[in-house]
Write a protein that holds these residues in place. Structure first.
Motif, short mmCIF file in Angstrom:
data_model
loop_
_atom_site.label_atom_id
_atom_site.label_comp_id
_atom_site.label_asym_id
_atom_site.label_seq_id
_atom_site.Cartn_x
_atom_site.Cartn_y
_atom_site.Cartn_z
N TRP A 187 -0.11 3.97 2.70
CA TRP A 187 -1.45 4.55 2.77
C TRP A 187 -2.22 3.85 3.88
O TRP A 187 -2.25 2.62 3.97
CB TRP A 187 -2.19 4.36 1.45
N LYS A 188 -2.87 4.62 4.72
CA LYS A 188 -3.60 4.05 5.86
C LYS A 188 -5.10 4.36 5.75
O LYS A 188 -5.47 5.43 5.26
CB LYS A 188 -3.05 4.61 7.17
N PHE A 207 3.46 2.01 10.45
CA PHE A 207 3.26 3.34 9.90
C PHE A 207 4.36 3.77 8.94
O PHE A 207 4.17 4.68 8.13
CB PHE A 207 3.15 4.37 11.03
N LYS A 225 0.81 -1.22 0.00
CA LYS A 225 0.00 0.00 0.00
C LYS A 225 0.84 1.27 0.00
O LYS A 225 0.66 2.15 0.84
CB LYS A 225 -0.91 0.04 1.24
N CYS A 226 1.77 1.39 -0.92
CA CYS A 226 2.55 2.63 -0.96
C CYS A 226 2.93 2.98 -2.39
O CYS A 226 2.98 2.12 -3.27
CB CYS A 226 3.78 2.55 -0.05
N CYS A 257 -8.78 3.92 0.31
CA CYS A 257 -7.56 4.70 0.56
C CYS A 257 -6.46 4.32 -0.43
O CYS A 257 -5.59 5.15 -0.73
CB CYS A 257 -7.08 4.53 2.00
N ALA A 275 0.22 -3.91 7.33
CA ALA A 275 -0.85 -2.98 7.70
C ALA A 275 -0.71 -2.47 9.13
O ALA A 275 -1.34 -1.47 9.48
CB ALA A 275 -2.21 -3.66 7.52
N GLN A 276 0.12 -3.12 9.94
CA GLN A 276 0.28 -2.70 11.33
C GLN A 276 1.31 -1.58 11.50
O GLN A 276 1.41 -0.99 12.58
CB GLN A 276 0.75 -3.89 12.19
#
Length: 410
Positions: A407-408, A389, A57-58, A80, A386-387
Protein backbone atom coordinates in the motif's frame (compact mmCIF):
# COMPACT_ATOMS: atom_id res chain seq x y z
CA UNK A 1 5.76 4.05 -14.07
CA UNK A 2 8.17 1.68 -12.36
CA UNK A 3 8.99 -1.27 -14.65
CA UNK A 4 8.58 -3.78 -11.85
CA UNK A 5 5.07 -2.52 -11.13
CA UNK A 6 4.06 -3.16 -14.74
CA UNK A 7 5.78 -6.52 -15.18
CA UNK A 8 6.40 -8.06 -11.77
CA UNK A 9 4.30 -11.17 -12.31
CA UNK A 10 6.47 -12.13 -15.29
CA UNK A 11 9.29 -12.95 -12.84
CA UNK A 12 7.35 -15.62 -10.95
CA UNK A 13 9.19 -18.93 -11.29
CA UNK A 14 12.51 -17.27 -12.05
CA UNK A 15 15.65 -16.98 -9.86
CA UNK A 16 16.33 -13.62 -8.24
CA UNK A 17 19.44 -13.20 -10.39
CA UNK A 18 17.05 -12.38 -13.25
CA UNK A 19 15.21 -9.59 -11.39
CA UNK A 20 15.48 -5.93 -12.39
CA UNK A 21 17.57 -3.92 -9.94
CA UNK A 22 17.34 -2.54 -7.39
CA UNK A 23 14.69 -4.97 -6.14
CA UNK A 24 13.34 -5.86 -2.73
CA UNK A 25 13.48 -9.61 -2.12
CA UNK A 26 11.32 -11.13 0.64
CA UNK A 27 11.89 -14.63 1.99
CA UNK A 28 8.47 -16.09 2.66
CA UNK A 29 9.83 -18.99 4.78
CA UNK A 30 11.61 -16.50 7.06
CA UNK A 31 8.50 -14.31 7.31
CA UNK A 32 6.41 -17.34 8.25
CA UNK A 33 8.88 -18.55 10.89
CA UNK A 34 9.23 -15.13 12.49
CA UNK A 35 5.48 -14.55 12.57
CA UNK A 36 4.70 -17.98 13.95
CA UNK A 37 7.25 -17.55 16.73
CA UNK A 38 5.63 -14.40 18.11
CA UNK A 39 2.10 -15.76 17.73
CA UNK A 40 3.15 -18.78 19.80
CA UNK A 41 4.65 -16.56 22.53
CA UNK A 42 1.45 -14.49 22.69
CA UNK A 43 -0.68 -17.63 22.87
CA UNK A 44 1.35 -19.06 25.75
CA UNK A 45 0.95 -15.83 27.72
CA UNK A 46 -2.77 -15.60 26.94
CA UNK A 47 -2.59 -11.92 26.03
CA UNK A 48 -4.11 -9.89 23.21
CA UNK A 49 -2.03 -9.03 20.13
CA UNK A 50 -2.31 -6.00 17.84
CA UNK A 51 0.27 -6.08 15.00
CA UNK A 52 1.60 -2.81 13.65
CA UNK A 53 1.43 -2.97 9.85
CA UNK A 54 3.71 -0.03 9.01
CA UNK A 55 6.74 -2.10 7.97
CA UNK A 56 5.63 -4.06 4.90
CA UNK A 57 2.21 -2.43 4.43
CA UNK A 58 0.62 -5.22 2.43
CA UNK A 59 -2.39 -7.52 2.60
CA UNK A 60 -0.43 -10.79 2.57
CA UNK A 61 1.85 -9.95 5.49
CA UNK A 62 -0.95 -8.38 7.54
CA UNK A 63 -3.02 -11.53 7.10
CA UNK A 64 -0.04 -13.55 8.30
CA UNK A 65 0.50 -11.29 11.33
CA UNK A 66 -3.16 -11.64 12.32
CA UNK A 67 -2.88 -15.41 12.19
CA UNK A 68 -5.62 -15.49 9.54
CA UNK A 69 -8.09 -13.92 11.99
CA UNK A 70 -6.84 -15.40 15.26
CA UNK A 71 -6.17 -11.77 16.20
CA UNK A 72 -8.48 -9.17 14.74
CA UNK A 73 -7.04 -5.68 15.26
CA UNK A 74 -4.11 -3.66 13.98
CA UNK A 75 -2.32 -0.37 14.54
CA UNK A 76 -1.39 1.77 11.54
CA UNK A 77 0.74 4.82 10.85
CA UNK A 78 -1.04 6.09 7.74
CA UNK A 79 -4.55 6.36 6.39
CA UNK A 80 -3.54 4.30 3.36
CA UNK A 81 -2.81 1.35 5.66
CA UNK A 82 -6.42 1.39 6.85
CA UNK A 83 -7.66 1.63 3.28
CA UNK A 84 -5.44 -1.25 2.23
CA UNK A 85 -6.52 -3.36 5.18
CA UNK A 86 -10.20 -3.08 4.25
CA UNK A 87 -9.70 -6.15 2.07
CA UNK A 88 -9.11 -8.10 5.28
CA UNK A 89 -12.22 -6.53 6.82
CA UNK A 90 -14.17 -7.84 3.84
CA UNK A 91 -12.61 -11.27 4.39
CA UNK A 92 -13.98 -11.20 7.94
CA UNK A 93 -10.63 -11.41 9.74
CA UNK A 94 -10.13 -7.76 10.82
CA UNK A 95 -12.38 -5.72 13.11
CA UNK A 96 -10.40 -2.79 14.50
CA UNK A 97 -7.79 -0.25 13.33
CA UNK A 98 -5.94 2.12 15.65
CA UNK A 99 -4.59 5.23 13.91
CA UNK A 100 -1.21 5.54 15.59
CA UNK A 101 -0.49 9.27 15.27
CA UNK A 102 -1.98 11.76 17.72
CA UNK A 103 -5.07 12.97 15.93
CA UNK A 104 -5.04 16.19 13.86
CA UNK A 105 -7.89 17.97 12.03
CA UNK A 106 -7.01 17.00 8.46
CA UNK A 107 -7.22 13.28 9.20
CA UNK A 108 -10.65 13.31 10.87
CA UNK A 109 -12.91 13.40 7.78
CA UNK A 110 -10.98 10.49 6.25
CA UNK A 111 -11.07 8.50 9.47
CA UNK A 112 -14.78 9.17 9.85
CA UNK A 113 -15.41 7.82 6.35
CA UNK A 114 -13.27 4.75 7.03
CA UNK A 115 -15.13 4.14 10.29
CA UNK A 116 -18.20 3.26 8.23
CA UNK A 117 -16.34 0.09 7.16
CA UNK A 118 -14.26 -0.81 10.23
CA UNK A 119 -13.95 0.29 13.84
CA UNK A 120 -11.40 3.11 13.94
CA UNK A 121 -9.67 4.17 17.15
CA UNK A 122 -7.66 7.32 17.78
CA UNK A 123 -4.56 8.32 19.75
CA UNK A 124 -4.70 11.28 22.16
CA UNK A 125 -1.93 13.00 24.14
CA UNK A 126 -3.10 16.63 24.31
CA UNK A 127 -6.29 18.39 25.40
CA UNK A 128 -6.31 20.38 22.16
CA UNK A 129 -7.04 17.14 20.33
CA UNK A 130 -10.19 16.73 22.40
CA UNK A 131 -11.26 20.21 21.30
CA UNK A 132 -10.74 19.14 17.68
CA UNK A 133 -12.89 16.03 18.17
CA UNK A 134 -15.64 18.05 19.83
CA UNK A 135 -15.65 20.68 17.07
CA UNK A 136 -15.97 17.96 14.46
CA UNK A 137 -18.61 16.17 16.55
CA UNK A 138 -20.72 19.33 16.77
CA UNK A 139 -20.80 19.68 12.99
CA UNK A 140 -22.00 16.11 12.46
CA UNK A 141 -25.65 15.43 11.80
CA UNK A 142 -26.87 13.04 12.94
CA UNK A 143 -24.50 12.79 15.87
CA UNK A 144 -22.20 9.77 15.79
CA UNK A 145 -21.00 7.65 18.69
CA UNK A 146 -18.01 9.05 20.59
CA UNK A 147 -14.56 8.08 19.30
CA UNK A 148 -12.82 5.21 21.09
CA UNK A 149 -9.36 6.52 22.05
CA UNK A 150 -6.06 5.42 23.51
CA UNK A 151 -4.14 7.86 25.68
CA UNK A 152 -0.51 7.86 24.54
CA UNK A 153 2.04 7.44 27.35
CA UNK A 154 5.74 8.28 27.06
CA UNK A 155 7.79 5.61 28.83
CA UNK A 156 11.19 6.90 27.74
CA UNK A 157 11.39 7.29 23.97
CA UNK A 158 10.25 10.97 24.09
CA UNK A 159 8.63 10.88 20.68
CA UNK A 160 4.96 11.25 21.56
CA UNK A 161 2.81 10.90 24.64
CA UNK A 162 2.72 12.14 28.22
CA UNK A 163 4.96 10.99 31.04
CA UNK A 164 3.05 9.39 33.91
CA UNK A 165 4.46 12.09 36.23
CA UNK A 166 3.08 14.89 34.07
CA UNK A 167 0.35 16.97 35.75
CA UNK A 168 -1.25 17.16 32.29
CA UNK A 169 -2.04 13.43 32.31
CA UNK A 170 -4.85 13.32 34.93
CA UNK A 171 -6.27 16.54 33.45
CA UNK A 172 -6.31 14.98 29.99
CA UNK A 173 -8.02 11.83 31.29
CA UNK A 174 -10.72 13.91 32.99
CA UNK A 175 -11.12 16.03 29.86
CA UNK A 176 -11.69 12.98 27.65
CA UNK A 177 -14.04 11.33 30.09
CA UNK A 178 -16.20 14.45 30.30
CA UNK A 179 -16.36 14.85 26.52
CA UNK A 180 -19.31 13.72 24.39
CA UNK A 181 -16.89 13.14 21.50
CA UNK A 182 -14.52 10.55 22.99
CA UNK A 183 -14.22 7.71 25.46
CA UNK A 184 -11.06 6.06 26.75
CA UNK A 185 -10.48 2.52 25.51
CA UNK A 186 -6.99 2.19 26.91
CA UNK A 187 -3.47 3.47 27.40
CA UNK A 188 -0.71 2.95 24.84
CA UNK A 189 3.06 3.25 24.81
CA UNK A 190 5.84 2.48 22.34
CA UNK A 191 9.30 1.83 23.74
CA UNK A 192 11.35 3.07 20.81
CA UNK A 193 14.38 3.31 23.10
CA UNK A 194 14.31 -0.50 23.37
CA UNK A 195 16.29 -0.55 20.10
CA UNK A 196 19.31 0.32 22.23
CA UNK A 197 18.98 -3.03 24.05
CA UNK A 198 21.86 -5.43 23.50
CA UNK A 199 20.77 -8.34 25.70
CA UNK A 200 17.56 -10.16 26.55
CA UNK A 201 17.81 -8.86 30.10
CA UNK A 202 17.96 -5.25 28.90
CA UNK A 203 14.98 -5.70 26.57
CA UNK A 204 13.00 -7.48 29.30
CA UNK A 205 13.68 -4.58 31.67
CA UNK A 206 12.28 -2.14 29.11
CA UNK A 207 9.21 -4.33 28.66
CA UNK A 208 8.58 -4.39 32.41
CA UNK A 209 8.96 -0.59 32.47
CA UNK A 210 6.41 -0.28 29.65
CA UNK A 211 3.83 -2.32 31.55
CA UNK A 212 4.53 -0.41 34.75
CA UNK A 213 4.23 2.95 32.98
CA UNK A 214 0.92 2.37 31.22
CA UNK A 215 -0.43 0.53 34.25
CA UNK A 216 0.32 3.54 36.43
CA UNK A 217 -1.38 5.82 33.93
CA UNK A 218 -4.45 3.59 33.80
CA UNK A 219 -4.82 3.80 37.56
CA UNK A 220 -5.74 7.49 37.25
CA UNK A 221 -8.92 6.33 35.54
CA UNK A 222 -9.47 3.13 37.50
CA UNK A 223 -9.25 5.00 40.82
CA UNK A 224 -12.21 7.08 39.68
CA UNK A 225 -14.09 4.17 38.08
CA UNK A 226 -12.86 0.94 39.70
CA UNK A 227 -15.07 -1.34 37.58
CA UNK A 228 -13.93 0.17 34.28
CA UNK A 229 -12.27 -2.34 31.94
CA UNK A 230 -9.14 -0.80 30.41
CA UNK A 231 -6.70 -2.04 27.76
CA UNK A 232 -3.02 -1.30 28.27
CA UNK A 233 -1.06 -1.68 25.04
CA UNK A 234 2.71 -2.13 25.16
CA UNK A 235 5.40 -3.23 22.80
CA UNK A 236 8.07 -2.72 20.17
CA UNK A 237 9.85 -5.37 18.17
CA UNK A 238 12.80 -5.69 20.61
CA UNK A 239 10.51 -6.08 23.62
CA UNK A 240 8.18 -8.38 21.67
CA UNK A 241 11.15 -10.69 21.09
CA UNK A 242 11.34 -11.22 24.87
CA UNK A 243 7.63 -11.04 25.72
CA UNK A 244 7.82 -14.63 27.00
CA UNK A 245 9.80 -13.23 29.95
CA UNK A 246 7.06 -10.87 31.02
CA UNK A 247 6.63 -11.07 34.79
CA UNK A 248 4.35 -8.11 35.50
CA UNK A 249 0.99 -8.77 37.09
CA UNK A 250 -1.97 -6.50 36.50
CA UNK A 251 -5.28 -5.78 38.19
CA UNK A 252 -8.15 -7.83 36.78
CA UNK A 253 -9.70 -4.73 35.24
CA UNK A 254 -6.65 -4.26 32.97
CA UNK A 255 -6.32 -6.21 29.73
CA UNK A 256 -2.74 -6.48 28.46
CA UNK A 257 -2.22 -6.06 24.73
CA UNK A 258 1.07 -6.44 22.85
CA UNK A 259 1.89 -4.52 19.69
CA UNK A 260 4.90 -4.89 17.38
CA UNK A 261 5.62 -4.32 13.70
CA UNK A 262 9.10 -5.08 12.35
CA UNK A 263 9.37 -8.63 13.71
CA UNK A 264 8.21 -10.53 10.54
CA UNK A 265 11.08 -9.09 8.50
CA UNK A 266 13.67 -7.87 11.02
CA UNK A 267 16.77 -5.97 9.83
CA UNK A 268 20.31 -5.06 10.89
CA UNK A 269 18.98 -2.81 13.66
CA UNK A 270 17.21 -5.82 15.14
CA UNK A 271 20.24 -8.09 14.70
CA UNK A 272 22.32 -5.44 16.50
CA UNK A 273 20.16 -5.93 19.60
CA UNK A 274 21.34 -9.58 19.76
CA UNK A 275 17.70 -10.62 20.13
CA UNK A 276 17.48 -12.12 16.63
CA UNK A 277 19.95 -13.92 14.39
CA UNK A 278 21.04 -12.78 10.92
CA UNK A 279 19.04 -15.67 9.45
CA UNK A 280 15.86 -14.09 10.80
CA UNK A 281 16.15 -11.21 8.32
CA UNK A 282 13.53 -11.67 5.60
CA UNK A 283 14.44 -8.59 3.54
CA UNK A 284 17.33 -8.25 1.12
CA UNK A 285 17.95 -5.70 -1.60
CA UNK A 286 19.29 -6.97 -4.93
CA UNK A 287 21.60 -4.54 -6.77
CA UNK A 288 23.99 -4.54 -9.71
CA UNK A 289 27.68 -3.72 -9.53
CA UNK A 290 28.12 -0.84 -11.98
CA UNK A 291 31.83 -0.13 -11.56
CA UNK A 292 34.93 -1.07 -9.54
CA UNK A 293 37.66 1.33 -8.36
CA UNK A 294 40.89 -0.49 -7.40
CA UNK A 295 42.67 2.76 -6.57
CA UNK A 296 40.33 3.46 -3.66
CA UNK A 297 39.28 -0.15 -3.03
CA UNK A 298 35.58 0.49 -3.64
CA UNK A 299 32.78 -0.58 -5.95
CA UNK A 300 29.67 1.21 -7.21
CA UNK A 301 26.17 -0.31 -7.07
CA UNK A 302 22.83 0.98 -8.33
CA UNK A 303 21.22 1.07 -4.87
CA UNK A 304 21.52 4.41 -3.15
CA UNK A 305 19.53 6.43 -0.66
CA UNK A 306 16.15 5.96 -2.34
CA UNK A 307 16.59 2.17 -2.46
CA UNK A 308 18.02 1.72 1.04
CA UNK A 309 17.54 4.81 3.32
CA UNK A 310 20.20 6.50 5.44
CA UNK A 311 19.34 4.68 8.65
CA UNK A 312 22.20 3.26 10.70
CA UNK A 313 22.97 0.93 13.62
CA UNK A 314 25.95 -0.75 15.24
CA UNK A 315 26.59 -2.29 11.84
CA UNK A 316 28.71 0.06 9.74
CA UNK A 317 27.30 1.77 6.67
CA UNK A 318 23.81 1.71 5.21
CA UNK A 319 23.57 -1.91 4.09
CA UNK A 320 25.76 -5.00 4.28
CA UNK A 321 26.60 -7.47 1.51
CA UNK A 322 24.99 -10.75 2.59
CA UNK A 323 27.80 -13.14 1.63
CA UNK A 324 30.60 -10.61 2.16
CA UNK A 325 29.49 -8.75 5.31
CA UNK A 326 32.73 -6.83 5.73
CA UNK A 327 31.77 -5.03 2.54
CA UNK A 328 29.04 -2.50 3.18
CA UNK A 329 27.51 0.60 1.64
CA UNK A 330 29.82 3.22 3.11
CA UNK A 331 28.52 6.22 1.15
CA UNK A 332 25.45 7.00 -0.92
CA UNK A 333 23.85 9.55 -3.14
CA UNK A 334 20.36 9.30 -4.60
CA UNK A 335 20.86 6.30 -6.92
CA UNK A 336 24.51 5.43 -6.19
CA UNK A 337 25.84 3.24 -3.40
CA UNK A 338 29.56 2.86 -2.69
CA UNK A 339 30.71 -0.51 -1.35
CA UNK A 340 33.73 -0.27 0.91
CA UNK A 341 35.55 -2.48 3.41
CA UNK A 342 34.34 -1.93 6.99
CA UNK A 343 35.54 -4.54 9.45
CA UNK A 344 33.81 -4.49 12.84
CA UNK A 345 32.67 -6.73 15.67
CA UNK A 346 29.19 -6.86 14.16
CA UNK A 347 30.37 -7.73 10.63
CA UNK A 348 32.55 -10.47 12.09
CA UNK A 349 29.44 -11.85 13.77
CA UNK A 350 27.67 -11.85 10.40
CA UNK A 351 30.61 -13.68 8.83
CA UNK A 352 30.26 -16.48 11.37
CA UNK A 353 26.58 -16.92 10.51
CA UNK A 354 26.82 -16.65 6.74
CA UNK A 355 30.01 -18.51 5.90
CA UNK A 356 31.26 -15.31 4.28
CA UNK A 357 33.76 -15.22 1.44
CA UNK A 358 35.37 -12.10 2.87
CA UNK A 359 38.94 -12.23 4.07
CA UNK A 360 41.04 -9.59 5.77
CA UNK A 361 42.47 -7.17 3.27
CA UNK A 362 40.26 -8.34 0.40
CA UNK A 363 40.50 -6.11 -2.66
CA UNK A 364 37.45 -4.72 -4.44
CA UNK A 365 38.68 -5.96 -7.82
CA UNK A 366 38.83 -9.50 -6.42
CA UNK A 367 35.45 -9.33 -4.71
CA UNK A 368 33.39 -7.61 -7.42
CA UNK A 369 33.13 -7.34 -11.19
CA UNK A 370 30.92 -5.08 -13.28
CA UNK A 371 27.63 -6.88 -13.83
CA UNK A 372 27.77 -8.90 -10.60
CA UNK A 373 24.58 -9.08 -8.56
CA UNK A 374 24.88 -8.37 -4.85
CA UNK A 375 22.34 -8.93 -2.08
CA UNK A 376 22.26 -6.49 0.82
CA UNK A 377 20.89 -6.77 4.33
CA UNK A 378 19.23 -3.45 5.24
CA UNK A 379 19.51 -1.27 8.32
CA UNK A 380 15.81 -0.43 8.77
CA UNK A 381 13.21 -2.62 7.09
CA UNK A 382 10.36 -0.13 7.53
CA UNK A 383 11.95 2.74 5.65
CA UNK A 384 13.62 0.57 3.01
CA UNK A 385 10.36 -1.22 2.22
CA UNK A 386 8.60 2.10 1.70
CA UNK A 387 10.92 2.83 -1.24
CA UNK A 388 9.83 -0.18 -3.31
CA UNK A 389 6.69 -0.68 -5.39
CA UNK A 390 6.80 -4.49 -5.52
CA UNK A 391 8.11 -7.22 -3.24
CA UNK A 392 9.57 -10.30 -4.93
CA UNK A 393 8.64 -13.17 -2.61
CA UNK A 394 11.01 -16.13 -2.77
CA UNK A 395 11.32 -19.67 -1.45
CA UNK A 396 14.34 -21.27 0.27
CA UNK A 397 16.10 -21.57 -3.11
CA UNK A 398 15.59 -17.88 -3.94
CA UNK A 399 13.09 -18.63 -6.69
CA UNK A 400 10.34 -16.03 -7.03
CA UNK A 401 7.03 -17.69 -6.13
CA UNK A 402 4.81 -14.65 -5.60
CA UNK A 403 4.86 -10.87 -6.01
CA UNK A 404 3.18 -8.60 -3.47
CA UNK A 405 2.24 -4.97 -4.05
CA UNK A 406 2.37 -2.81 -0.89
CA UNK A 407 0.00 0.00 0.00
CA UNK A 408 1.42 3.39 -0.97
CA UNK A 409 0.66 6.91 0.20
CA UNK A 410 -0.22 8.62 3.45
Amino acid sequence: MDYSLQNHKSYIGRPITELPTPSLVLSKPVLERNTKLLLEDVKKLGITFRPHVKTLKCTEVTRMMLGDGLHRKIVVSTLCEIRGALELVNEGILDECLYGLPIFPGALPHLHNLSQSVKVQLMIDNEQQVDILENYFEKMSPKAAPWSVFVKIDVGSHRAGLMTESPSLPKLIQRIESSPAATIHGFYCHAGHSYASRTEDAAAAVLEAEVEGVGKAAKFLINEKPDRQIVISVGSTPTAHVVRRLQATLPEVMELELHAGCYPSNDLQQVATSLVTPEQQAIRILADVCSVYPGRNEALINAGTVALSKESSDFPGYGTVVDRPQWCVVRMSQEHGILGWAESEQTTRLMEHTGSKSSTGEKAESAFKVGDKVLLYVQHACITSAQHFVYYVVDEQDIVRETWVPWKGW
